[in-house]
Design a protein around this motif. Sequence first.
Motif, mmCIF file in Angstrom:
data_model
loop_
_atom_site.group_PDB
_atom_site.id
_atom_site.type_symbol
_atom_site.label_atom_id
_atom_site.label_comp_id
_atom_site.label_asym_id
_atom_site.label_seq_id
_atom_site.Cartn_x
_atom_site.Cartn_y
_atom_site.Cartn_z
ATOM 1 N N VAL A 58 0.766 -0.981 0.002
ATOM 2 C CA VAL A 58 0.155 0.032 0.106
ATOM 3 C C VAL A 58 0.830 1.248 -0.049
ATOM 4 C CG1 VAL A 58 -1.501 1.444 1.292
ATOM 5 C CG2 VAL A 58 -2.029 -0.974 0.932
ATOM 6 N N TRP A 59 1.994 1.252 0.803
ATOM 7 C CA TRP A 59 2.959 2.263 1.097
ATOM 8 C C TRP A 59 3.254 2.548 -0.436
ATOM 9 C CZ3 TRP A 59 3.283 6.719 3.288
ATOM 10 C CH2 TRP A 59 4.369 7.442 3.338
ATOM 11 N N THR A 60 3.946 1.723 -0.877
ATOM 12 C CA THR A 60 4.827 1.639 -2.287
ATOM 13 C C THR A 60 3.770 2.208 -3.266
ATOM 14 O OG1 THR A 60 5.995 -0.373 -1.691
ATOM 15 C CG2 THR A 60 5.902 0.374 -4.231
ATOM 16 N N GLU A 61 2.296 1.825 -3.399
ATOM 17 C CA GLU A 61 1.303 2.550 -4.196
ATOM 18 C C GLU A 61 1.096 3.834 -3.965
ATOM 19 O OE1 GLU A 61 -0.995 2.352 -7.526
ATOM 20 O OE2 GLU A 61 0.131 0.832 -6.774
ATOM 21 N N ILE A 62 1.204 4.354 -2.814
ATOM 22 C CA ILE A 62 0.854 5.803 -2.543
ATOM 23 C C ILE A 62 2.116 6.515 -2.932
ATOM 24 C CG2 ILE A 62 1.037 7.293 -0.490
ATOM 25 C CD1 ILE A 62 -0.889 5.110 0.850
#
Length: 118
Positions: free
Chosen positions: A103-107
């Motif tokens: 999720v952090w990578t996507e953000i």
Amino acid sequence: MSWRTIVITKRAKLDLQLGFMVVRGEHTTKVALNEIAVVLIESTAVSLTTSLLAELTKRKVKVIFCDEKRNPSSELVSYYGSHDTSNKIRKQIAWRQNTKEAVWTEIVSEKIRKQKEF
């Protein structure tokens, strides 16, 4: 059911009209309020009416405001939260580490992509 994320990137005036959010900028666009989950305001050259903000709050629509560098700086939060907000937070805390990292990578990827556009 709300599912849309509305991103305002340029100068605009946002107001409420018969159950629609009206975006007046280069073009005028109407979006049904019951379809909106999130409004992201990236430009500091946006004006909003109080009636629109009140209705978005009533419908539990998250409104995120960005600073002049397009970094999120604040959000509009209703005094009366969603009935399952605590449950959602507990579930997110319980996510496995690889899910949190994904999720952090996507953000971060989306933020870089947006900055590249400008």
